[in-house]
Write a protein that holds these residues in place. Structure first.
Motif: not given
Length: 283
Positions: A190-198, A218-224
């Motif tokens: 999704h373009n929201v993820y690619t643009s990081e415009n949450y 916006n802040h760093p994602l929690s990635d397992q």
């Protein structure tokens, strides 16, 4: 006679209105994690000296018994670790900086008369906290919004996308709701993820006619996956450090052994030379 009865009725009605106002005068305050909030103590008379006639009390889900937060013009020792985040204004309002989960609960401003012996009235304020998180799992991202509450939850939580309510049948998003929380999931394509415009997402918190909207920060994602890689890197680093330590110890021992062997050979040579010289003398 009629005037006397009317005066009595008017006095009773006025007293009832005052009591009703005293009972119903409270507020619900909803803020985000890390925000600063000011809780009002109501109308304060000008004769207050450093708010000596006002006391702030705090009750939480974990502490059913109210503790004193502010008393006799100073922040109370009961506040312990969060005392540096608390202060009181000139009109006796309580200021809480960098609000966290431990601050959620009921705050009561208890005002006294000039003598500080007779209780005037209590003014309660209920503090709620909005917490938002983002989590990435493989090829999906989930945004969660929840209201940390005191007592029974009376709030409805939902997500908005570009100020519009997200339809449950929307093909780009998947939403879910429960008591005092909601989440929205979308794919990494999704373009929201690619643009990081949450920030195009907003968490809407509503209670009756009262409604607030909080844009997602916006802040760093929690990635397992990232956490797993990080753990492996830490293990490798610790292992490498251990190997280096062992190598240094072995090298030290080896050098010490060689030095000791060299010293022994030197002593033997000296003894051998001494024996030869002795024999020559005897001859």
């Amino acid at each position: 006679m009629f005037d006397f009865i009317w005066i009595q009725m008017f006095s009773v009605m006025t007293l009832m209105l005052q009591l009703t106002a005293a009972v119903t005068e409270h507020c619900d305050v909803v803020v985000r994690v890390g925000d600063e909030v000011t809780l009002s103590c109501g109308n304060v008379t000008d004769d207050q000296d450093k708010c000596n006639a006002a006391t702030w009390l705090f009750s939480s889900s974990s502490n059913t018994t109210a503790i004193t937060v502010f008393e006799h013009g100073d922040i109370h020792k009961n506040t312990k670790t969060k005392s540096h985040r608390l202060s009181v204004t000139a009109n006796c309002s309580l200021v809480i900086r960098n609000v966290s989960a431990e601050d959620v609960g009921q705050y009561t401003c208890r005002k006294f008369s000039k003598s500080e012996k007779i209780q005037d009235r209590d003014i309660p304020a209920f503090l709620y906290l909005v917490n938002m998180t983002a989590h990435k799992d493989n090829n999906t991202v989930t945004l969660s919004c929840s209201v940390l509450k005191y007592g029974e939850c009376q709030y409805t939580v939902k997500w908005l996308y570009k100020d519009e309510e997200i339809d449950n049948n929307a093909k780009d998003f998947e939403t879910s709701q429960s008591t005092c929380s909601a989440s929205v999931t979308f794919t990494t394509s999704h373009n929201v993820y690619t643009s990081e415009n949450y920030e195009v997402f907003k968490c809407q918190v509503r209670k009756g006619k009262a409604m607030q909207e909080f844009p997602f920060r916006n802040h760093p994602l929690s990635d397992q996956t990232d956490q797993t890689v990080l753990s492996r890197l830490i293990i490798v680093a610790v292992g490498l450090a251990a190997l280096i330590t062992v190598a240094v110890v072995v090298n030290t021992w080896t050098r010490a052994g060689k030095k000791e062997e060299t010293n022994e050979n030197t002593v033997l040579n000296e003894n051998h030379d001494g024996a030869v010289n002795y024999e020559n003398v005897q001859a």
